[in-house]
Design a protein around this motif. Structure first.
Motif, short mmCIF file in Angstrom:
data_model
loop_
_atom_site.label_atom_id
_atom_site.label_comp_id
_atom_site.label_asym_id
_atom_site.label_seq_id
_atom_site.Cartn_x
_atom_site.Cartn_y
_atom_site.Cartn_z
N CYS A 1 0.85 -1.18 0.00
CA CYS A 1 0.00 0.00 0.00
C CYS A 1 0.89 1.24 0.00
CB CYS A 1 -0.92 0.01 1.22
SG CYS A 1 -1.90 1.51 1.37
N VAL A 2 0.66 2.13 -0.96
CA VAL A 2 1.44 3.36 -1.07
C VAL A 2 0.47 4.53 -1.06
CG1 VAL A 2 3.09 4.67 -2.46
CG2 VAL A 2 3.20 2.19 -2.43
N ILE A 3 0.69 5.47 -0.16
CA ILE A 3 -0.11 6.69 -0.08
C ILE A 3 0.78 7.86 -0.51
CG2 ILE A 3 -1.48 8.19 1.41
CD1 ILE A 3 -1.96 5.83 3.24
N PHE A 4 0.34 8.59 -1.50
CA PHE A 4 1.08 9.74 -2.00
C PHE A 4 0.62 10.98 -1.23
CE2 PHE A 4 1.32 6.63 -5.31
CZ PHE A 4 2.55 6.80 -5.89
N THR B 1 -6.97 15.26 -0.21
CA THR B 1 -7.38 14.02 -0.88
C THR B 1 -6.13 13.36 -1.44
OG1 THR B 1 -9.49 15.06 -1.46
CG2 THR B 1 -8.90 13.03 -2.61
N LYS B 2 -5.63 12.36 -0.72
CA LYS B 2 -4.36 11.74 -1.10
C LYS B 2 -4.62 10.46 -1.90
CE LYS B 2 -2.37 14.77 1.62
NZ LYS B 2 -1.68 15.96 1.07
N PRO B 3 -4.01 10.31 -3.05
CA PRO B 3 -4.21 9.07 -3.82
C PRO B 3 -3.50 7.89 -3.16
CG PRO B 3 -2.60 10.49 -4.89
CD PRO B 3 -3.14 11.27 -3.74
N VAL B 4 -4.11 6.74 -3.32
CA VAL B 4 -3.62 5.49 -2.72
C VAL B 4 -3.55 4.43 -3.81
CG1 VAL B 4 -4.01 3.73 -0.95
CG2 VAL B 4 -4.65 6.10 -0.51
N THR C 1 -10.05 -0.53 -13.50
CA THR C 1 -9.81 -0.70 -12.06
C THR C 1 -10.20 0.59 -11.36
OG1 THR C 1 -7.52 0.01 -12.39
CG2 THR C 1 -7.94 -2.35 -12.31
N PRO C 2 -10.56 0.50 -10.11
CA PRO C 2 -11.01 1.70 -9.39
C PRO C 2 -9.82 2.56 -8.94
CG PRO C 2 -11.21 -0.23 -7.99
CD PRO C 2 -10.70 -0.71 -9.31
N PHE C 3 -10.15 3.76 -8.49
CA PHE C 3 -9.19 4.63 -7.82
C PHE C 3 -9.45 4.57 -6.33
CE2 PHE C 3 -6.95 6.10 -11.23
CZ PHE C 3 -7.70 6.76 -12.19
N ILE C 4 -8.37 4.78 -5.56
CA ILE C 4 -8.49 4.77 -4.10
C ILE C 4 -7.99 6.12 -3.59
CG2 ILE C 4 -7.92 3.52 -1.99
CD1 ILE C 4 -7.08 1.17 -3.69
N TYR C 5 -8.73 6.68 -2.62
CA TYR C 5 -8.35 7.96 -2.02
C TYR C 5 -8.23 7.81 -0.52
CZ TYR C 5 -9.91 9.91 -6.48
OH TYR C 5 -10.06 10.17 -7.80
#
Length: 1677
Positions: free
Chosen positions: A507-510, A567-570, A1021-1025
Motif C-alpha cells: 500500500c502506497v499513499i502519496f 485528498t491523497k491518492p492510494v 480498475t477503481p481509484f483509491i483515495y
C-alpha cells in the motif's frame, strides 16, 4: 621471523606538554614503528615482525630502540634510545627474551630516567621449509590461508566519479619457473581487455623475460573493473592445439582493490583451462597494477643488475595453488519478459573471469526449467570479483538477444575473514538455493555506492524487471571433476520448498509531489513490484497500481506541484513471493545499526571545532547507541529450516562483527574520533549487503502521455512488515519517506528541468476519454457493494485556475483584419483571437476575475517585428487561413494583418485581518460539493486539447460531466479491504454511442471507478483515495548565513547570488547580493501558515525535506542554478523546550552529484498550536529591517577583529599580462597591492609585506575563505581578473605573535659579504685545488657504491671499511613530497591560480608565491599592538639571482611503452627558461628501464627561469617522436627553502677522495647562516677544546666521534663538528629523489619514474663545488 612485542614505556621527568609517544625499532637497517599513544606512561602491546629469510640471528645481531614524541604531524622530538643485543636469543632460539625497564640514553649517550619494556622471540612457520636457491613459488594452502587470500570483502575507500576517466593497467613479466614440457620455446601472451601483448620467445623451462606492457583506458570505473586480464604461457614451437602450457586469469577490479592497487612481484600458478587433473603446470613471476588518476605506482627499488645477489627462497610443502570447483546448480526461471517477441528459447549464460558456460536451450517458455549443473574450475585464492548471469534468447541460432541480466559480487557470498579481527577464517563461496532478480532495458545513471557495497551493485543492469532465476552455488575442493555440464536429477526435490509462496500486499499513499517541471499534460503515478502492477503486462491481474490523473500547478516561483491537498491518492498492489522474512529481519536490524552510526558520525563530522563541548557529548552518544545496537541479537539462522548455507555463514560473520564492535565501542577513547567511527562504519558496510534478497525492488514511475518519464526505486526490505516487531520491519514500513525521482533523459531548457521531447509527443488518452461507457455496465467487484447511487461532481482538481499562485498575469488579444476587394483593410470574420488563431472575447468584453485588478488599460505591443502601429502582415494559407510567416512591412499581396493588444492583471492585496492564503482558497474550491447552490448541472466546457472550465468559453466546442459512485466492502475479512480488489470491475463492453461523455471518478474515501477508453481489452480498475479532514498549520524558519567554496564562473565570482528555499509547494528567496566568492546573507526566511495533513508525530519523525538552491545571474541577467542542498528540518510541536537550531554546514550538490560548495544554514519547522495561533505571526521574534528578516543574535557567529599579514613574494608563469597586481578578499574586506611595473624582468612585488584587519568568526566551523585574485591592468584602463585561488582552510596560518618561542619568517641570505668573499674564495681554492690532481684512489669505490649501500644491493665481495662516512638517502617520491620538508614551501607557499573550479585536468594559469599570518588584533586603538610577523628585508635586492644548476639523472623506471614491441627508445630533454639541453641522437634502444648516469649543467636567472622541466621522449626513425612523460621542478622553492634543498648535506666533510665536499660553503659557514635564519646567536667555536657553543648548548666532537677517525680524506675538526650539528637540524641530506612522470595525453596517470637530484649554486655565494661522477660502471677484465 623475528617478533618484537613493544609493551610500554615510562617518560621521566614529565614533559611540559603531554607527549604523543611512539617507538621506532631498527633491525638490519629495516625500520618499523608502533602507533602513537598519549601520556607519560604509554602502553602499546604492539607486535613488530621482521622476516629473517635464510639469514639466522648472529651473535652480533642487535636491535636499536628509539623513543620519540610526535609533537605534530610534521615534527618529531627525540626522547631516548637504546641498543638490545640479541646474542642470547641467537644461542637459544626457542626462548623468549624479556627486556623490562630498558634504560634509554640521550643524545650525549648518557642514561636518562626513561625506560621501555619489550620482549623478543623467534617464531617459525610450520608450513615452510628452506630449499636453497629456489624461488618462492607460492603460499601455503591450508584452509585458513585460502580464505584469507580470496577477494577482499572490504570496499575501497576512495570515491570514484560517475563519469569516464583515465586509467592505466601495467603488467610486468619477470620470469617463469618449472614450466612443463621438453624442448619448449615459451612466450607469454598478456591479454588486457581483449588487447593482446606478446613477449619475446625464449627457450627452456625457466625463461627470463623482464618485459612490461601498458594498456590505457578512458572508461567509467565500473566498466573498467569488469574488464579481464588473462596471462597465458604457450609453447611457440608446438601446434596451436597443444601449445598452451598454462594460464592465469583475473579481473581488473581485483587488482585495483588490492593494497596499493598492485600485485608486486607475485608468483602465479599456471593451470590449463579444460584439463582439470593436470594441476599446476608452472609458475610465472609478475607485477600487475591498475592505476587511476592521482594513484602512484609502487616503486621497486631493485636494480636490473644485482651483483651476486642471493635471493632467499621459501617453498610451500603443499601445492602452491589449490584447484577448486565452483558449481552452479541452475534450476529454473520465472516470469521472463520477452518484449516484442511472443516466444523465445531461453538459455542461461554464466560468466566468471572471462569464461562462459551456457545451459542447454529449452522449449519456448517464460518459465523454463533447466535443471543443470555448470562447473567452473577456479584457483584458490580466487582472483575474481564478479559472477555475471545473462538469460539469452537462442531461438535464431545466435544467442545475441539478451532478455535480462544479474550479477553476484564474490565478496558478498564469501568471506576472507578479514572483517573480523581474530581467528575467524571466513567461508568459501556459496549461494542459495535462492532467486536472483533479472533486469534489462534502459540503464540508470551510474553512481558509485556511498555505502561502499560491491561496485557492480552501483552499475544496474537496467530499470525494467525481466524475471527471476533460481540458482545455487557450491564450492568444492577435490582432486578431479567429472564434466563441465551435468543434468540434475535428485537435487531438484531438495529445493521444492523454495517454491512455497505467500501473498504480500503493498500500500502506497502519496502525500505530496513538489518541485516538478512544467507538464502540459496530465500526469499520474504507477507503482509496480516485479510484473505486479505493471499496466503494460497483460499476463497478470489488473491491480489498483496507478493514481488518478492530475495537473501540475505553478508554485509561484520556479517549480510546479500536484494539488492533492487533503485528498491523497492510494495504490494497492498484491503480489506472490516466497517467504524471506527471516532473512529480511536480520537485514533490517543491521540497517538500523548502520544508519544510527552513520547519522551520529555525520553530526560528529559537522562539529569542526575541537573545543566544542558538544563534540564529546556526541561521541559518547555514538558509543552508547552503537553498543546498544550491536548487543541486540540477530535472529538465529541455525534453527531456521528455510535458511541455507550462506544464511548461516553470514549470520555467524555478522554476529561476531557486532560483538567485536560492541567491545571496541566500550573501550574506545576520545582520540581520532571521526577516523575511528569511519573505520567501524566501513567494516559494518562490508557485511551488510544481502545477495539473497530475492524480492524485486518497488518501482514508482511518473507517467505523462502514457510514457514513463521519471522513476524511483525503493528496496523491498525497507518497507517489509515483520511480525517480530518494529525493529525487524523495514525502516520505512508504515512511515513517511522522501523519495527523489530521477529522470530517464534529463535536459535543461531555460529554467525548466524535464524530459527531452516531452512537449512534442502525440496526445494520449486521459480522463476525458474517446469512448463512452454506460453507467449500467459497471458492476461491483466480489466482496464489495455500492454504497450510494451515481452522482455528478465536476473534477475540480482538473479545473483549477492556471494562474493560481501568480502575482501578475499578462493577457493578450490579437486584433485581425482582412483585405477586401477594393484593397482596404476590414475586420476579419473572427476579429479577436489568441496567438494560435482560436477565437477569444473582444477587448471591451474581457472582464477582470474576482480578486484581481488592472493598473493600465489595453496597449499595442511594439517590441517585436511590427510597423509603427503594431501591425504585422502575411498571406493567409488554407485551411486555417493563417499565414506561416509574418512581416513588419506591408506588401500588395498581403491578405491579412494582425496586432497584439496586451494588459497586465495584478492580484489584489488583502487587508490586515482579512487575509486568507491562496492555498486555503484553493482547498475550499476543491471541497465544494453542492451543485444546487450554483444552479448548474455539473457540465464542464472546453476542447479535447485544452483545459475545461465550469463556465462556457468562446472556444468551447464540447461539454462533459463526471459521474461518481462509492464502493464499500461487504464485511471485514481480516485484511485491509483495498487488497481485495484484485482483477477488474465487471465491465460489459457495448458499442452504444452516447452524446454525453461520462467519467467515473470519485473524491470519496477509498473507491471510485473509471473506464479505459482506448483499448476495451484492458479492464477497468477503481481509484483509491485517503481523505484527511484535519489540517495542521506550521511555520518554517530557515536561517541562512553564508556560502563558501563557491568557485569559479567565467569572471571568477558569483554574480548577484541569492538563495531560493523550497518547501513542499512553497518557495521564497533571499535578497540578491553583489558579486562575491563567499556571499554572506545573514538572513532568515519565514514560511507562515504551511498546511500539512499528516499526524504531527509522523511529521516530527519524517518531515518533508527543505531544499536550498543557490542561484546566480549571468552576464545577460538570466538566472542560473548553481547547486542545491537538501535536508530535513528540526520539528518542534510547541515552544515548551524550544531552542534555536544551531547553524551547520551543508553540502551544495551540482547536477551530476558533485559537491561544489557548502552553505551554513539551519531550518526548523514549528507547529502552530492553539496558543501560538493567537500570537501575531511570525511566532518567533525575529529581528526585521527594511522588510527583511535578519539572523537571530543567538545563532549569529561571534566575530573578532583579526590581523592578516601577507608576504606577497611574486607572481610566476603568467603569460600575456602587463601590470599585474594582487587583490585579496576576506570577510567583506579587501586589499590591493601595487602593480608589478616590469613583470618580464622581475616578477616579484616591489613591496612584499602587507597588512589589513578583518572581523572573522571565532568558531572554526564558520571560518571564511581568503580569496586571492590577480588583476591585470591593461590598455584603456581595463582591469581583468586573470587568475584566482581560494584558501579555504586558514588554520595553518594562525599564530601567536606574543609567544616567546615563536620565530618570524626570514629571507635566506643568498650573497656573501665582501670581507668574507675573498677569504672564503682563497680558502676554498686552497683545499679544492690541493687535491685536484688526485685521480687515482686506493679504494675501488664510486658514487654507485654509495647508491648500492643505500638500497641494500651492496657488493658483498668488496670489503670497504668506511661505509658509515658515506650515506645516501634514496627517497621513493619527490623531495617536495617528503613530509619532513613541508613541500619546500617553508619560506613562501605556491598557490596555483585557476580560472575555473580546479580539477585534475584544469589548466593552471599562473602561480602566486607568498605566505600569510593571522592573529588577534585589539579593537581598542590605544591597546598595545602585536609585533609584525613579516619585516622589511634588505636582502630582497639579491633577486633576481643568477645560479648554476647541475642536474644528475640516474635512471628511469617502468616507462610506458611507445613502440609495438612493448618497449621504447627513450632520450632526455631538459628545459630551463630558453635553455634546452639533450639530444635525440643519444637515445637508449629497446628498454623501459634506462640507466642514464648523466649530469647536465645549466645557468639560469631565478625567478625568471625557475621551472626545470625534464622530458623523456621515444625516438622514432620515421614518425614524430612521442613524449613519454615529463616532470617539473620549482628551483625557486629549493633556493629559498630553509631546509637547505639547494644542495643536499653530506654525511661527512671530505676535502679529497671520491666523495669530496661539493657545496659552495663550508659547514661552519652553513651553520652560521642557519643560526642567523632561525634568529639564534652565531655559533662559537672552541678550537682548543674541540667544542662548539650553539643554541645554549655545548657540543663536543668526542660525543660524535668516540675514537679518532682513520679515514684520511676527512677535513678539519671545526668543519666536522659543524657538520655533525647540521645533520641533526632536519636539513635535506645528500639524496636521490624518485619523480613521477606525467603526460598531457593522460592527466594524472603515472607514466613511469625517474631517479635524480639537483644542485643549485647561486653565483653570489662564490664558485661551485666539484661535480659528482655518476657515469655508469664499465666492465673490466
Amino acid at each position: 621471523m623475528l617478533r618484537v612485542v613493544v609493551e610500554s614505556a615510562s617518560i621521566n621527568p614529565p614533559l611540559s606538554t603531554t607527549p604523543k609517544a611512539f617507538v621506532t625499532v631498527y633491525f638490519r637497517d629495516m625500520m618499523k614503528r608502533t602507533r602513537v599513544e598519549e601520556g607519560h606512561d604509554p602502553i602499546w602491546n604492539e607486535t613488530l615482525i621482521w622476516h629473517l629469510w635464510n639469514q639466522p640471528l648472529e651473535n652480533d645481531s642487535f636491535l636499536k630502540v628509539i623513543l620519540q614524541d610526535s609533537v605534530s604531524k610534521k615534527k618529531e622530538r627525540f626522547i631516548g634510545l637504546a641498543t638490545v643485543p640479541l646474542k642470547r636469543l641467537a644461542q637459544r632460539p626457542k626462548e623468549v627474551m624479556f627486556v623490562r625497564d630498558l634504560i634509554l640514553l640521550n643524545h650525549s649517550m648518557k642514561p636518562t630516567n626513561c625506560t621501555v619494556t619489550l620482549h623478543v622471540a623467534q617464531i617459525y612457520d610450520q608450513d615452510t621449509e628452506m630449499t636453497g636457491n629456489e624461488e618462492l613459488l607460492g603460499s601455503t594452502v591450508n584452509e585458513v590461508t585460502q580464505k584469507k587470500l580470496m577477494v577482499s570483502g572490504l570496499p575501497m575507500h576512495r570515491a570514484l566519479a560517475s563519469k569516464p576517466q583515465h586509467f592505466q593497467v601495467r603488467v610486468k613479466v619477470f620470469e617463469a619457473r618449472q614450466l612443463l614440457g621438453n624442448n619448449i620455446k615459451p612466450v607469454v601472451k598478456v591479454n588486457i581487455a581483449d588487447q593482446q601483448h606478446l613477449t619475446r620467445i625464449k627457450m627452456g623451462n625457466n625463461p627470463f623475460f623482464n618485459e612490461i606492457f601498458f594498456q590505457n583506458f578512458h572508461e567509467v570505473p565500473a566498466k573498467f573493473f569488469e574488464e579481464n586480464i588473462s596471462i597465458e604461457v604457450v609453447d611457440s614451437a608446438a601446434s596451436r592445439s597443444k601449445a598452451e602450457i598454462g594460464r592465469f586469469q583475473t579481473d581488473i577490479g581485483f587488482i585495483y582493490h588490492s593494497p596499493g592497487h598492485t600485485l608486486l612481484r607475485k608468483w602465479l600458478g599456471l593451470c590449463q583451462r579444460n584439463k582439470t587433473t593436470s594441476g599446476v603446470r608452472g609458475y610465472l613471476k609478475v607485477t600487475i597494477c591498475a592505476l587511476g588518476v592521482g594513484d602512484q605506482a609502487l616503486v621497486d627499488q631493485k636494480l636490473p643488475y644485482e651483483q651476486n645477489t642471493r635471493v632467499q627462497i621459501f617453498k610451500s610443502k603443499e601445492v602452491p595453488v589449490s584447484l577448486a570447483y565452483l558449481q552452479f546448480f541452475i534450476y529454473c526461471a520465472e516470469d521472463l519478459h520477452f518484449g516484442t517477441h511472443k516466444s523465445a528459447t531461453p538459455v542461461l549464460e554464466v560468466e566468471l573471469i572471462g569464461d562462459k558456460l551456457r545451459t542447454k536451450p529449452q522449449n519456448p517458455s517464460d518459465n523454463p526449467i533447466w535443471n543443470q549443473i555448470l562447473t567452473f574450475q577456479i584457483q584458490l585464492p580466487c582472483l575474481s570479483s564478479y559472477i555475471k548471469f545473462r538469460v539469452m534468447d537462442c531461438s535464431k541460432y545466435k544467442c545475441q538477444d539478451e532478455i535480462g541480466s544479474a550479477s553476484l559480487c564474490l565478496s558478498q557470498i564469501s568471506s576472507t575473514g578479514e572483517e573480523i579481527q581474530g581467528m575467524y577464517s571466513g567461508f568459501l563461496p556459496c549461494f542459495g538455493p535462492s532467486f536472483l532478480t533479472l533486469r534489462g532495458g534502459k540503464k540508470p545513471p551510474f553512481r558509485t555506492s556511498e555505502e561502499g557495497t560491491c561496485i557492480m551493485d552501483a552499475v544496474q543492469h537496467g530499470l525494467a524487471y525481466r524475471g527471476r532465476i533460481f540458482v545455487e552455488i557450491v564450492t568444492k575442493i577435490k582432486s578431479q571433476q567429472d564434466s563441465v555440464m551435468k543434468d540434475l536429477s535428485q537435487e531438484v526435490t531438495q529445493v521444492e520448498m523454495q517454491y512455497y509462496r505467500q501473498k504480500y500486499g503493498l500500500c502506497v499513499i502519496f502525500l505530496s509531489c513538489t518541485m516538478m517541471p512544467k507538464f502540459k499534460d496530465l500526469i499520474q503515478f504507477e507503482v509496480s513490484m516485479g510484473h505486479y502492477g505493471n499496466k503494460t503486462d497483460p499476463n497478470y491481474k489488473p491491480l489498483v497500481s496507478t493514481t488518478q490523473y492530475s495537473p501540475v500547478i505553478y508554485d509561484g516561483t520556479t517549480y510546479h506541484y500536484v494539488p492533492w491537498y487533503n485528498t491523497k491518492p492510494v495504490v494497492a498492489v498484491t503480489s506472490n513471493w516466497e517467504d524471506v522474512g527471516f532473512r529480511m529481519n536480520c537485514l533490517n536490524l543491521l540497517h538500523i545499526t548502520r544508519d544510527r552510526l552513520k547519522t551520529n558520525l555525520d553530526i560528529l563530522k559537522s562539529i569542526r571545532n575541537p573545543r566544542d563541548p558538544a563534540l564529546l557529548q556526541q561521541w559518547e552518544k555514538l558509543l552508547k547507541e552503537l553498543q546498544e545496537d550491536c548487543r541486540r541479537p540477530l535472529p538465529c539462522m541455525t534453527d531456521q529450516p528455510r535458511a541455507n548455507s550462506l544464511d548461516r555463514n553470514k549470520w555467524q560473520l555478522r554476529s561476531q562483527l557486532l560483538q567485536q564492535l560492541a567491545q571496541m565501542a566500550k573501550e574506545a577513547k576520545p582520540v581520532n574520533m571521526v577516523g575511528t567511527a569511519k573505520e567501524w562504519l566501513h567494516r559494518l558496510n562490508a557485511v551488510i549487503p544481502e545477495p539473497q534478497e530475492s524480492l524485486p525492488d518497488v518501482l514508482i514511475w511518473l507517467m505523462s502521455r502514457q510514457q514513463r518519464v521519471a522513476y524511483a526505486r525503493v528496496p523491498a526490505h525497507t518497507v517489509l512488515f515483520s511480525p517480530a516487531g518494529p525493529l525487524s520491519s523495514g525502516k520505512f514500513c508504515g512511515k513517511i519517506q522522501n523519495i527523489l525521482l530521477q529522470y530517464e533523459n534529463q535536459a535543461k531548457t531555460r529554467d525548466d528541468w524535464g524530459q527531452q521531447g516531452l512537449y512534442h509527443c502525440p496526445n494520449f488518452s486521459d480522463v476525458m476519454g474517446r469512448k463512452a461507457l454506460p453507467k449500467t455496465d459497471f458492476k461491483a467487484p466480489p466482496g464489495w457493494h455500492w454504497k450510494d447511487d451515481w452522482v455528478v461532481e465536476p473534477q475540480r482538481r482538473l479545473l483549477l485556475d492556471i494562474d493560481i499562485n501568480k502575482s501578475q498575469v499578462l493577457e493578450e488579444v490579437y486584433e485581425n483584419q482582412l483585405r477586401n476587394a477594393t484593397g482596404a483593410w476590414v475586420p476579419a470574420a473572427i476579429p479577436n483571437t489568441d496567438v494560435n488563431g482560436q477565437p477569444v472575447e473582444a477587448l471591451e468584453n474581457v472582464k477582470c476575475p474576482q480578486g484581481w485588478h488592472f493598473k493600465k488599460n489595453w496597449i499595442v505591443k511594439l517590441n517585436h517585428a511590427v510597423d509603427s502601429e503594431g501591425w504585422e502582415y502575411g498571406v493567409g494559407i488554407p485551411p486555417s487561413g493563417l499565414p506561416q510567416i509574418w512581416n513588419s512591412v506591408e506588401k500588395t499581396y498581403h491578405s491579412c494583418r494582425r496586432r497584439r493588444w496586451v494588459r497586465v492583471r495584478f492580484r489584489n492585496h488583502k487587508e490586515l485581518g482579512q487575509e486568507r492564503s491562496q492555498e486555503q482558497e484553493t482547498l475550499s474550491f476543491l471541497q465544494m460539493q453542492d451543485l444546487s447552490e450554483e444552479g448548474k448541472e455539473g457540465w464542464e466546457y472546453g476542447t479535447f486539447d485544452s483545459r475545461f472550465h465550469l463556465d462556457p468559453q468562446p472556444t468551447s466546442r464540447f461539454r462533459r460531466r463526471c459521474w461518481h459512485r462509492q464502493l464499500a466492502p461487504n464485511k471485514d475479512r481480516g485484511v485491509a479491504s483495498i487488497f481485495l480488489l484484485e482483477g477488474s470491475l465487471a465491465v460489459e463492453q457495448k458499442d452504444q454511442p452516447r452524446k454525453e461523455m461520462e467519467k467515473t471518478r470519485s473524491w470519496q474515501p477509498w473507491k471510485d471507478l473509471r473506464h479505459t477508453p482506448e483499448d476495451p481489452r484492458i479492464p477497468t480498475t477503481p481509484f483509491i483515495y485517503y481523505i484527511l479532514n484535519k489540517p495542521h498549520y506550521y511555520q518554517l524558519f530557515c536561517y541562512i548565513y553564508q556560502a563558501r567554496n563557491l568557485m569559479y564562473n567565467q569572471i571568477l565570482t558569483f554574480q548577484e547570488p541569492f538563495i531560493q528555499v523550497v518547501f513542499l509547494n512553497h518557495s521564497l528567496c533571499t535578497q540578491t547580493l553583489r558579486s562575491s566568492a563567499a556571499p554572506t546573507w545573514s538572513q532568515s526566511i519565514i514560511f507562515q501558515h504551511l498546511l500539512l495533513f499528516e499526524d504531527p508525530k509522523d511529521t516530527r519523525e519524517n518531515p518533508p525535506l527543505v531544499v536550498l538552491e543557490l542561484w546566480q545571474h549571468d552576464s545577460r541577467g538570466n538566472k542560473i542554478l548553481w547547486g542545491r542542498s537538501m535536508w530535513p528540518p528540526v520539528v518542534w510541536l510547541g515552544l515548551q523546550d524550544w531552542v534555536f537550531t544551531p547553524l551547520r554546514w551543508h553540502p551544495l550538490v551540482r547536477e551530476l552529484g558533485e559537491e561544489e560548495g557548502e552553505i551554513l544554514a539551519s531550518c526548523e519547522l514549528i507547529l502552530e498550536t492553539q496558543k501560538l495561533k493567537e500570537l501575531h505571526p511570525p511566532i518567533l521574534s525575529i529581528p526585521c529591517k527594511d522588510g527583511i528578516y535578519l539572523l537571530p543574535k543567538n545563532i549569529q557567529p561571534t566575530m573578532k577583529m583579526m590581523a592578516i599579514e601577507i608576504m606577497a613574494w611574486g607572481l610566476r608563469n603568467m603569460t600575456k599580462v602587463r601590470y599585474p597586481q594582487l587583490l585579496l578578499e576576506c570577510g567583506g574586506e579587501s586589499l590591493k597591492t601595487e602593480p608589478i611595473s616590469n613583470f618580464q624582468e622581475n616578477p616579484n612585488f616591489p613591496t612584499s609585506t602587507f597588512f589589513f584587519t578583518v572581523f572573522m568568526p571565532l568558531e572554526e566551523t564558520h571560518a571564511q575563505p581568503l580569496v586571492v585574485k590577480v588583476v591585470d591592468n591593461q590598455e584603456y584602463g581595463q582591469q581583468i581578473v586573470v587568475g584566482q585561488a581560494n584558501i579555504d582552510f586558514l588554520q595553518p596560518y594562525f599564530c601567536d605573535p606574543w609567544s616567546l618561542n615563536y620565530t618570524t619568517v626570514k629571507l635566506p641570505t643568498l650573497s656573501v659579504k665582501k670581507p668574507d668573499t675573498f677569504l672564503d674564495f682563497v680558502y676554498k681554492k686552497f683545499w679544492f685545488d690541493s687535491s685536484k690532481d688526485e685521480e687515482v684512489y686506493e679504494e675501488e669505490v664510486d658514487w654507485w657504491s654509495k647508491l648500492f649501500w643505500a638500497t641494500g644491493d651492496a657488493d658483498k665481495s668488496l670489503n670497504y671499511n668506511h661505509k658509515s662516512y658515506h650515506t645516501l638517502k634514496v627517497y621513493d617520491c619527490e623531495l617536495e613530497a617528503v613530509l619532513t620538508f613541508k613541500g619546500l614551501q617553508d619560506f613562501c607557499q605556491t598557490f596555483k591560480l585557476y580560472q575555473e573550479k580546479p580539477k585534475v585536468d584544469s589548466p593552471v594559469v599562473g602561480e602566486f608565491k607568498g605566505l600569510f599570518r593571522i592573529y588577534p588584533f585589539p579593537e581598542d586603538p590605544e591597546a598595545p599592538k602585536p609585533p609584525r610577523q613579516f619585516s622589511a628585508w634588505p636582502e630582497i635586492e639579491d633577486f633576481p639571482q643568477m645560479c648554476l644548476v647541475r642536474v644528475y639523472l640516474i635512471r628511469a623506471i617502468n616507462l610506458q611503452p611507445q613502440d609495438y614491441n612493448g618497449l621504447c627508445d627513450p632520450y632526455v630533454i631538459l628545459k630551463l627558461g630558453q635553455t634546452k639541453l639533450g639530444s635525440r641522437d643519444s637515445y637508449y634502444p629497446n628498454t623501459l628501464d634506462p640507466i642514464f648516469g648523466m649530469m647536465y649543467e645549466l645557468t639560469c636567472n631565478i625567478p625568471l627561469e625557475k621551472d626545470l622541466e625534464i622530458q623523456l621522449f621515444d625516438f622514432d626513425l620515421i614518425t614524430a617522436d612521442d613524449e613519454i612523460g615529463s616532470t617539473v621542478i620549482d628551483l625557486e622553492n629549493r633556493l629559498l627553502s630553509g631546509f637547505g634543498a639547494r644542495c643536499g648535506l653530506s654525511k661527512s666533510y671530505c676535502k679529497s677522495g671520491p666523495f669530496k665536499w661539493r657545496d659552495q660553503m663550508t659547514p661552519s659557514y652553513l651553520l652560521y647562516r642557519y643560526a642567523k635564519q632561525k634568529g639564534l646567536p652565531p655559533p662559537v667555536f672552541d678550537l682548543e677544546g674541540d667544542s662548539l657553543y650553539y643554541n645554549g648548548e655545548t657540543f663536543k666532537l668526542q660525543s660524535f666521534e668516540s675514537a679518532p677517525p682513520t679515514y684520511k680524506h676527512l677535513g678539519p675538526k671545526k668543519e666536522r663538528l659543524a657538520l655533525y650539528i647540521l645533520n641533526t637540524q632536519g636539513l635535506v641530506p645528500e639524496h636521490v629523489e624518485t619523480r613521477t612522470l606525467h603526460s598531457n595525453s593522460q592527466p594524472g596517470i603515472d607514466q613511469g619514474k625517474i631517479q635524480m637530484w639537483v644542485d643549485i649554486f647561486p653565483k653570489m655565494l662564490g664558485p661551485p663545488g666539484p661535480q659528482v661522477n655518476i657515469s655508469p660502471r664499465k666492465p673490466k677484465r
